[in-house]
Write a protein that holds these residues in place. Structure first.
Motif, mmCIF file in Angstrom:
data_model
loop_
_atom_site.group_PDB
_atom_site.id
_atom_site.type_symbol
_atom_site.label_atom_id
_atom_site.label_comp_id
_atom_site.label_asym_id
_atom_site.label_seq_id
_atom_site.Cartn_x
_atom_site.Cartn_y
_atom_site.Cartn_z
ATOM 1 N N THR A 44 0.824 -1.206 0.000
ATOM 2 C CA THR A 44 0.000 0.000 0.000
ATOM 3 C C THR A 44 0.859 1.257 0.000
ATOM 4 O O THR A 44 0.566 2.220 -0.717
ATOM 5 C CB THR A 44 -0.929 0.000 1.231
ATOM 6 N N LEU A 45 1.930 1.254 0.777
ATOM 7 C CA LEU A 45 2.843 2.399 0.808
ATOM 8 C C LEU A 45 3.482 2.624 -0.556
ATOM 9 O O LEU A 45 3.642 3.769 -0.992
ATOM 10 C CB LEU A 45 3.918 2.183 1.876
ATOM 11 N N THR A 46 3.813 1.555 -1.250
ATOM 12 C CA THR A 46 4.387 1.682 -2.591
ATOM 13 C C THR A 46 3.400 2.335 -3.546
ATOM 14 O O THR A 46 3.766 3.218 -4.328
ATOM 15 C CB THR A 46 4.800 0.302 -3.130
ATOM 16 N N PHE A 47 2.124 1.943 -3.460
ATOM 17 C CA PHE A 47 1.118 2.545 -4.338
ATOM 18 C C PHE A 47 0.889 4.022 -4.013
ATOM 19 O O PHE A 47 0.560 4.809 -4.896
ATOM 20 C CB PHE A 47 -0.197 1.789 -4.249
ATOM 21 N N VAL A 48 1.074 4.401 -2.770
ATOM 22 C CA VAL A 48 0.888 5.799 -2.380
ATOM 23 C C VAL A 48 2.066 6.649 -2.855
ATOM 24 O O VAL A 48 1.886 7.766 -3.350
ATOM 25 C CB VAL A 48 0.698 5.918 -0.854
ATOM 26 N N LEU A 49 3.283 6.127 -2.711
ATOM 27 C CA LEU A 49 4.469 6.917 -3.057
ATOM 28 C C LEU A 49 4.734 6.980 -4.561
ATOM 29 O O LEU A 49 5.156 8.013 -5.080
ATOM 30 C CB LEU A 49 5.700 6.344 -2.353
ATOM 31 N N HIS A 50 4.514 5.901 -5.265
ATOM 32 C CA HIS A 50 4.840 5.835 -6.693
ATOM 33 C C HIS A 50 3.577 6.114 -7.507
ATOM 34 O O HIS A 50 2.851 5.207 -7.888
ATOM 35 C CB HIS A 50 5.421 4.459 -7.033
ATOM 36 N N GLU A 51 3.353 7.375 -7.788
ATOM 37 C CA GLU A 51 2.193 7.796 -8.578
ATOM 38 C C GLU A 51 2.662 8.335 -9.917
ATOM 39 O O GLU A 51 3.773 8.841 -10.034
ATOM 40 C CB GLU A 51 1.421 8.892 -7.837
ATOM 41 N N PRO A 52 1.819 8.262 -10.919
ATOM 42 C CA PRO A 52 2.237 8.810 -12.216
ATOM 43 C C PRO A 52 2.122 10.334 -12.238
ATOM 44 O O PRO A 52 1.221 10.914 -11.651
ATOM 45 C CB PRO A 52 1.243 8.173 -13.188
ATOM 46 N N ASP A 53 3.069 10.956 -12.910
ATOM 47 C CA ASP A 53 3.025 12.399 -13.120
ATOM 48 C C ASP A 53 2.123 12.648 -14.327
ATOM 49 O O ASP A 53 2.382 12.147 -15.418
ATOM 50 C CB ASP A 53 4.437 12.929 -13.389
ATOM 51 N N PRO A 54 1.028 13.436 -14.162
ATOM 52 C CA PRO A 54 0.097 13.621 -15.274
ATOM 53 C C PRO A 54 0.719 14.311 -16.489
ATOM 54 O O PRO A 54 0.337 14.046 -17.633
ATOM 55 C CB PRO A 54 -1.015 14.478 -14.690
ATOM 56 N N GLU A 55 1.686 15.178 -16.282
ATOM 57 C CA GLU A 55 2.279 15.920 -17.402
ATOM 58 C C GLU A 55 3.347 15.103 -18.132
ATOM 59 O O GLU A 55 3.342 15.013 -19.352
ATOM 60 C CB GLU A 55 2.888 17.222 -16.893
ATOM 61 N N ALA A 56 4.265 14.512 -17.381
ATOM 62 C CA ALA A 56 5.398 13.819 -18.007
ATOM 63 C C ALA A 56 5.117 12.344 -18.259
ATOM 64 O O ALA A 56 5.726 11.741 -19.144
ATOM 65 C CB ALA A 56 6.638 13.954 -17.130
ATOM 66 N N GLY A 57 4.228 11.747 -17.487
ATOM 67 C CA GLY A 57 3.944 10.323 -17.635
ATOM 68 C C GLY A 57 4.945 9.430 -16.929
ATOM 69 O O GLY A 57 4.935 8.223 -17.129
ATOM 70 N N ASN A 58 5.812 10.016 -16.123
ATOM 71 C CA ASN A 58 6.793 9.247 -15.357
ATOM 72 C C ASN A 58 6.334 9.099 -13.912
ATOM 73 O O ASN A 58 5.415 9.782 -13.461
ATOM 74 C CB ASN A 58 8.161 9.935 -15.386
ATOM 75 N N CYS A 59 7.002 8.224 -13.187
ATOM 76 C CA CYS A 59 6.727 8.042 -11.760
ATOM 77 C C CYS A 59 7.251 9.257 -10.993
ATOM 78 O O CYS A 59 8.359 9.736 -11.243
ATOM 79 C CB CYS A 59 7.409 6.764 -11.274
ATOM 80 N N ILE A 60 6.453 9.763 -10.066
ATOM 81 C CA ILE A 60 6.856 10.937 -9.291
ATOM 82 C C ILE A 60 8.026 10.615 -8.374
ATOM 83 O O ILE A 60 8.933 11.410 -8.199
ATOM 84 C CB ILE A 60 5.663 11.478 -8.477
ATOM 85 N N CYS A 61 8.037 9.428 -7.812
ATOM 86 C CA CYS A 61 9.036 9.062 -6.805
ATOM 87 C C CYS A 61 10.398 8.728 -7.427
ATOM 88 O O CYS A 61 11.423 9.241 -6.992
ATOM 89 C CB CYS A 61 8.533 7.883 -5.976
ATOM 90 N N CYS A 62 10.409 7.864 -8.431
ATOM 91 C CA CYS A 62 11.696 7.408 -8.958
ATOM 92 C C CYS A 62 11.997 7.914 -10.365
ATOM 93 O O CYS A 62 13.056 7.606 -10.912
ATOM 94 C CB CYS A 62 11.764 5.885 -8.912
ATOM 95 N N ALA A 63 11.109 8.667 -10.970
ATOM 96 C CA ALA A 63 11.287 9.279 -12.292
ATOM 97 C C ALA A 63 11.494 8.265 -13.410
ATOM 98 O O ALA A 63 12.044 8.590 -14.456
ATOM 99 C CB ALA A 63 12.424 10.294 -12.272
ATOM 100 N N ALA A 64 11.055 7.039 -13.210
ATOM 101 C CA ALA A 64 11.122 6.027 -14.264
ATOM 102 C C ALA A 64 9.821 6.071 -15.062
ATOM 103 O O ALA A 64 8.848 6.713 -14.673
ATOM 104 C CB ALA A 64 11.324 4.647 -13.652
ATOM 105 N N VAL A 65 9.814 5.388 -16.183
ATOM 106 C CA VAL A 65 8.617 5.336 -17.022
ATOM 107 C C VAL A 65 7.515 4.617 -16.247
ATOM 108 O O VAL A 65 7.743 3.589 -15.626
ATOM 109 C CB VAL A 65 8.930 4.607 -18.349
ATOM 110 N N TRP A 66 6.317 5.206 -16.275
ATOM 111 C CA TRP A 66 5.186 4.636 -15.546
ATOM 112 C C TRP A 66 4.645 3.426 -16.285
ATOM 113 O O TRP A 66 4.527 3.495 -17.511
ATOM 114 C CB TRP A 66 4.093 5.687 -15.354
ATOM 115 N N PRO A 67 4.287 2.357 -15.698
ATOM 116 C CA PRO A 67 4.468 1.962 -14.307
ATOM 117 C C PRO A 67 5.900 1.499 -14.056
ATOM 118 O O PRO A 67 6.457 0.712 -14.830
ATOM 119 C CB PRO A 67 3.489 0.811 -14.118
ATOM 120 N N CYS A 68 6.463 1.983 -12.975
ATOM 121 C CA CYS A 68 7.852 1.666 -12.657
ATOM 122 C C CYS A 68 7.960 0.243 -12.096
ATOM 123 O O CYS A 68 6.965 -0.433 -11.853
ATOM 124 C CB CYS A 68 8.417 2.679 -11.673
ATOM 125 N N THR A 69 9.172 -0.194 -11.901
ATOM 126 C CA THR A 69 9.429 -1.558 -11.443
ATOM 127 C C THR A 69 8.829 -1.820 -10.070
ATOM 128 O O THR A 69 8.285 -2.900 -9.820
ATOM 129 C CB THR A 69 10.952 -1.815 -11.397
#
Length: 81
Positions: A44-69
Protein backbone atom coordinates in the motif's frame (compact mmCIF):
# COMPACT_ATOMS: atom_id res chain seq x y z
CA UNK A 1 45.45 -15.01 38.73
CA UNK A 2 42.57 -14.32 41.09
CA UNK A 3 39.09 -15.50 40.19
CA UNK A 4 36.01 -14.32 42.03
CA UNK A 5 33.01 -16.55 42.26
CA UNK A 6 29.50 -15.55 43.15
CA UNK A 7 27.57 -17.65 45.59
CA UNK A 8 24.06 -17.71 44.08
CA UNK A 9 22.55 -19.50 47.07
CA UNK A 10 22.89 -16.44 49.26
CA UNK A 11 20.47 -13.55 48.70
CA UNK A 12 22.36 -10.40 47.80
CA UNK A 13 21.63 -7.04 49.35
CA UNK A 14 21.07 -4.41 46.73
CA UNK A 15 21.47 -0.76 47.61
CA UNK A 16 19.98 0.91 44.53
CA UNK A 17 16.21 0.97 44.08
CA UNK A 18 16.32 0.34 40.34
CA UNK A 19 18.26 -2.88 40.87
CA UNK A 20 15.63 -4.41 43.13
CA UNK A 21 13.44 -5.34 40.21
CA UNK A 22 15.62 -6.95 37.60
CA UNK A 23 12.85 -6.98 35.01
CA UNK A 24 11.87 -3.34 35.54
CA UNK A 25 14.43 -1.93 33.10
CA UNK A 26 14.38 -4.80 30.64
CA UNK A 27 13.17 -4.16 27.12
CA UNK A 28 9.48 -4.78 26.65
CA UNK A 29 8.45 -7.15 23.94
CA UNK A 30 6.60 -5.32 21.19
CA UNK A 31 3.81 -7.30 19.63
CA UNK A 32 4.73 -7.85 16.02
CA UNK A 33 2.30 -7.93 13.17
CA UNK A 34 2.09 -11.10 11.13
CA UNK A 35 4.28 -11.07 8.04
CA UNK A 36 1.41 -10.91 5.50
CA UNK A 37 0.06 -7.81 7.24
CA UNK A 38 3.46 -6.12 7.08
CA UNK A 39 3.84 -7.04 3.43
CA UNK A 40 0.41 -5.72 2.52
CA UNK A 41 1.11 -2.41 4.30
CA UNK A 42 4.38 -2.08 2.33
CA UNK A 43 2.48 -2.74 -0.89
CA UNK A 44 0.00 0.00 0.00
CA UNK A 45 2.84 2.40 0.81
CA UNK A 46 4.39 1.68 -2.59
CA UNK A 47 1.12 2.55 -4.34
CA UNK A 48 0.89 5.80 -2.38
CA UNK A 49 4.47 6.92 -3.06
CA UNK A 50 4.84 5.83 -6.69
CA UNK A 51 2.19 7.80 -8.58
CA UNK A 52 2.24 8.81 -12.22
CA UNK A 53 3.03 12.40 -13.12
CA UNK A 54 0.10 13.62 -15.27
CA UNK A 55 2.28 15.92 -17.40
CA UNK A 56 5.40 13.82 -18.01
CA UNK A 57 3.94 10.32 -17.64
CA UNK A 58 6.79 9.25 -15.36
CA UNK A 59 6.73 8.04 -11.76
CA UNK A 60 6.86 10.94 -9.29
CA UNK A 61 9.04 9.06 -6.80
CA UNK A 62 11.70 7.41 -8.96
CA UNK A 63 11.29 9.28 -12.29
CA UNK A 64 11.12 6.03 -14.26
CA UNK A 65 8.62 5.34 -17.02
CA UNK A 66 5.19 4.64 -15.55
CA UNK A 67 4.47 1.96 -14.31
CA UNK A 68 7.85 1.67 -12.66
CA UNK A 69 9.43 -1.56 -11.44
CA UNK A 70 8.36 -1.03 -7.82
CA UNK A 71 4.70 -0.59 -8.81
CA UNK A 72 4.78 -3.64 -11.06
CA UNK A 73 6.20 -5.77 -8.29
CA UNK A 74 3.73 -4.38 -5.74
CA UNK A 75 0.85 -5.11 -8.11
CA UNK A 76 2.01 -8.70 -8.60
CA UNK A 77 2.36 -9.17 -4.84
CA UNK A 78 -1.10 -7.71 -4.22
CA UNK A 79 -2.63 -10.02 -6.79
CA UNK A 80 -0.91 -12.90 -4.99
CA UNK A 81 -2.97 -12.25 -1.90
Amino acid sequence: MTVRTIDLRRPTQVSCAWQRRLNYLSATAVERLPEPTQLYSLITLTFVLHEPDPEAGNCICCAAVWPCTAVRQAYRLREGF
